[in-house]
Design an enzyme around this catalytic site. Structure first.
Site, short mmCIF file in Angstrom:
data_model
loop_
_atom_site.label_atom_id
_atom_site.label_comp_id
_atom_site.label_asym_id
_atom_site.label_seq_id
_atom_site.Cartn_x
_atom_site.Cartn_y
_atom_site.Cartn_z
N SER A 17 0.87 -1.19 -0.04
CA SER A 17 0.18 -0.12 -0.12
C SER A 17 0.92 1.13 0.09
O SER A 17 1.81 1.40 0.94
CB SER A 17 -1.07 0.02 1.27
OG SER A 17 -1.67 1.41 1.21
N LYS A 69 -13.88 -4.20 1.61
CA LYS A 69 -14.57 -2.94 1.14
C LYS A 69 -16.15 -3.15 1.15
O LYS A 69 -16.89 -2.41 1.37
CB LYS A 69 -14.08 -2.44 -0.46
CG LYS A 69 -12.76 -1.71 -0.27
CD LYS A 69 -12.70 -1.12 -1.79
CE LYS A 69 -11.28 -0.28 -1.89
NZ LYS A 69 -11.06 0.18 -3.34
N ARG A 155 -15.32 -11.61 -16.76
CA ARG A 155 -14.90 -13.16 -16.66
C ARG A 155 -16.16 -13.91 -15.99
O ARG A 155 -16.58 -14.94 -16.60
CB ARG A 155 -13.78 -13.32 -16.17
CG ARG A 155 -13.00 -14.59 -16.06
CD ARG A 155 -11.70 -14.46 -15.33
NE ARG A 155 -11.76 -13.99 -13.90
CZ ARG A 155 -10.74 -14.12 -13.11
NH1 ARG A 155 -9.82 -14.47 -13.48
NH2 ARG A 155 -11.04 -13.56 -11.81
P1 NAP Z 1 -12.08 -6.72 -7.25
O1 NAP Z 1 -13.20 -6.17 -6.43
O2 NAP Z 1 -11.08 -7.91 -6.86
O3 NAP Z 1 -12.53 -6.81 -8.86
C1 NAP Z 1 -11.58 -7.38 -9.80
C2 NAP Z 1 -12.32 -7.36 -11.09
O4 NAP Z 1 -11.31 -7.80 -12.14
C3 NAP Z 1 -13.47 -8.55 -11.46
O5 NAP Z 1 -14.25 -8.24 -12.10
C4 NAP Z 1 -12.46 -9.77 -11.87
O6 NAP Z 1 -13.41 -10.64 -12.67
C5 NAP Z 1 -11.67 -9.18 -12.73
N1 NAP Z 1 -10.43 -9.75 -12.89
C6 NAP Z 1 -9.65 -10.08 -11.92
N2 NAP Z 1 -8.45 -10.71 -12.44
C7 NAP Z 1 -8.94 -11.16 -13.73
C8 NAP Z 1 -8.27 -11.96 -14.78
N3 NAP Z 1 -7.10 -12.46 -14.48
N4 NAP Z 1 -9.08 -12.07 -15.80
C9 NAP Z 1 -10.29 -11.51 -16.05
N5 NAP Z 1 -10.57 -10.74 -15.24
C10 NAP Z 1 -10.04 -10.57 -13.96
O7 NAP Z 1 -10.92 -5.48 -7.41
P2 NAP Z 1 -11.32 -4.01 -7.56
O8 NAP Z 1 -11.40 -3.51 -5.94
O9 NAP Z 1 -12.44 -3.84 -8.29
O10 NAP Z 1 -9.69 -3.42 -8.12
C11 NAP Z 1 -9.54 -3.79 -9.38
C12 NAP Z 1 -8.23 -2.86 -9.69
O11 NAP Z 1 -8.79 -1.63 -9.71
C13 NAP Z 1 -7.28 -3.14 -8.80
O12 NAP Z 1 -6.34 -4.28 -9.19
C14 NAP Z 1 -6.57 -1.92 -9.16
O13 NAP Z 1 -5.41 -1.94 -10.04
C15 NAP Z 1 -7.53 -0.81 -9.57
N6 NAP Z 1 -7.68 0.26 -8.38
C16 NAP Z 1 -7.21 1.47 -8.84
C17 NAP Z 1 -7.69 2.68 -7.75
C18 NAP Z 1 -7.01 3.76 -7.83
O14 NAP Z 1 -7.30 4.49 -7.13
N7 NAP Z 1 -6.51 4.02 -9.07
C19 NAP Z 1 -8.50 2.06 -6.60
C20 NAP Z 1 -9.12 0.90 -6.46
C21 NAP Z 1 -8.81 -0.06 -7.54
P3 NAP Z 1 -14.23 -11.73 -11.90
O15 NAP Z 1 -15.74 -11.32 -11.36
O16 NAP Z 1 -14.32 -12.98 -12.88
O17 NAP Z 1 -13.24 -12.27 -10.81
#
Ligand code: NAP
Length: 283
Positions: A17, A69, A155
Site C-alpha cells: 500500500s 470494502k 469473466r
Molecule cells: P475486485 O473487486 O477484486 O474486482 C476485480 C475485477 O477484475 C473482477 O471483475 C474480476 O473478474 C476481474 N479480474 C480479476 N482478475 C482477472 C483476470 N485474471 N482475468 C479477467 N478478469 C479478472 O478488485 P477492485 O477493487 O475492483 O480493483 C480492481 C483494480 O482496480 C485493482 O487491481 C487496481 O489496479 C484498480 N484500482 C485502482 C484504484 C485507484 O485509485 N486508481 C483504486 C482501486 C482499485 P471476476 O468477477 O471474474 O473475478
C-alpha cells in the site's frame, strides 16, 4: 507530549500500500500532529474489533481496502448515499463514537472523468471492463453523469449480473458481454469510453492487456484505473492507436485527497502526493 491523531488503512495484505507514505508526507508538509498506519486484519472479526476500538480511541479515520470494502458495510453506523448504492466503502470517518462510511473511489473517478474527458456522457457508450468493487464505483459515476449505454465485460457472469441489477434503474441500457465473446471487438469499436477496472496489466504482470487493443482508435477515451505501473501496456497501446488516455494515478491521488479532506477538513497538497508516488513508481 500531545497525543497524535491516528488514521490508517485496514486490509490484508498491506505491504504494497502506498497510502501510508502519501498521507504521512502531507501531514509532515502541513505540520499536522497526525499519523497514518497500516492495520493488517486477517479476518472480518479483526476488522469489527478494530472499528469498535477506533470509536473510543484517538483514531479519526480509516481507509478500507481489499478484501473488506464490501464486508465492512454492516459494521458502520452511517453510509453516504453513494457508498450505500455502490455497496462498498473505502473511507471511514470516526467522531463522537460514530462511524460514517464513504466511497471516495467514486468521487475520484467522477473528478478524473470530468477533468480528463471533459465532455457530456449523454448519448455516449461506455465499455466497462470488470465488475468488482471499483467497477461498481465507476458504474455509479457513469450513471450519475447521464450516460445512456454501458456494456459490462466480465469473466464471471454472476458478478456482472449483480452489477447490472444494482444499476439497471439508473440507466437506459446496460448490457453484459462475456470477456471471451467474439462480439466484444465490435462493441469496443463502437464505444466512446473504455474503462479498465480489472487488475489485468498491474505490476508485476505488466505485459498483460485486458482486451485486444486493435479495436481502439481516435475519438475514443481510454481510462485504466491501475496506477502501478503509471502507464500500463493497455494505456501505451491505446495511445499509439490514437485514443486519448489516462492511467490510474490521478484517481489514486484524488481518492486519497478526498479521504484526507473528510478526516482533517483540510485540502491536502496534491503536489506532495504526486511527487511521492512518482518517486515510488520510478524507483
Ligand atoms: P475486485 O473487486 O477484486 O474486482 C476485480 C475485477 O477484475 C473482477 O471483475 C474480476 O473478474 C476481474 N479480474 C480479476 N482478475 C482477472 C483476470 N485474471 N482475468 C479477467 N478478469 C479478472 O478488485 P477492485 O477493487 O475492483 O480493483 C480492481 C483494480 O482496480 C485493482 O487491481 C487496481 O489496479 C484498480 N484500482 C485502482 C484504484 C485507484 O485509485 N486508481 C483504486 C482501486 C482499485 P471476476 O468477477 O471474474 O473475478
Amino acid at each position: 507530549m500531545e497525543t497524535k491523531v491516528l488514521t490508517g488503512i485496514i486490509g490484508y495484505p498491506l505491504s504494497h500500500s502506498l497510502s501510508p507514505i502519501i498521507h504521512n508526507a502531507c501531514y509532515d508538509r502541513l505540520s499536522l500532529n497526525w499519523c497514518y498506519v497500516p492495520f493488517e486484519a486477517k479476518s472480518d472479526i479483526s476488522v469489527d474489533s478494530l472499528l469498535k476500538y477506533a470509536r473510543e480511541s484517538n483514531i479519526a479515520g480509516l481507509n478500507v481496502t481489499m478484501p473488506y470494502k464490501e464486508t465492512v458495510l454492516s459494521m458502520i453506523d452511517e453510509l453516504t448515499p453513494e457508498a450505500q448504492k455502490i455497496g462498498a466503502v473505502n473511507t471511514i470517518k470516526i467522531s463522537n463514537n460514530k462511524t460514517v462510511g464513504y466511497n471516495t473511489d467514486a468521487i475520484a473517478i467522477m473528478k478524473v472523468l470530468k477533468e480528463e474527458y471533459g465532455k457530456s456522457l449523454k448519448n455516449k457508450t461506455v465499455v466497462l471492463l470488470g465488475a468488482g468493487g471499483v467497477a461498481k464505483a465507476a458504474a455509479y459515476v457513469i450513471c450519475s453523469l447521464g450516460c445512456n449505454k454501458i456494456f459490462v465485460v466480465n469473466r464471471t457472469e454472476e458478478k456482472a449480473d449483480k452489477l447490472k441489477k444494482i444499476f439497471k434503474s439508473e440507466i437506459a441500457d446496460i448490457d453484459l458481454i462475456a470477456s471471451n465473446s467474439t462480439n466484444l471487438i465490435h462493441v469496443v469499436q463502437g464505444a466512446d469510453i473504455v474503462i479498465n477496472a480489472t487488475p489485468i496489466g498491474m505490476f508485476p504482470n505488466v505485459e498483460n492487456v485486458p482486451i485486444n487493443t486493435e479495436c481502439l482508435g481516435t475519438g475514443q477515451f481510454v481510462m485504466d484505473l491501475i496506477y502501478h505501473p503509471a502507464k500500463t501496456r493497455f494505456v501505451k497501446e491505446a495511445t499509439r492507436k490514437g485514443s486519448k488516455t489516462i492511467g490510474g494515478v490521478p484517481m489514486f491521488i484524488n481518492q486519497a485527497a478526498e479521504s484526507f479532506k473528510i478526516w482533517t477538513g483540510i485540502s491536502p497538497p496534491k503536489g506532495v502526493m504526486e511527487a511521492v508516488i512518482k518517486d515510488f513508481l520510478e524507483a
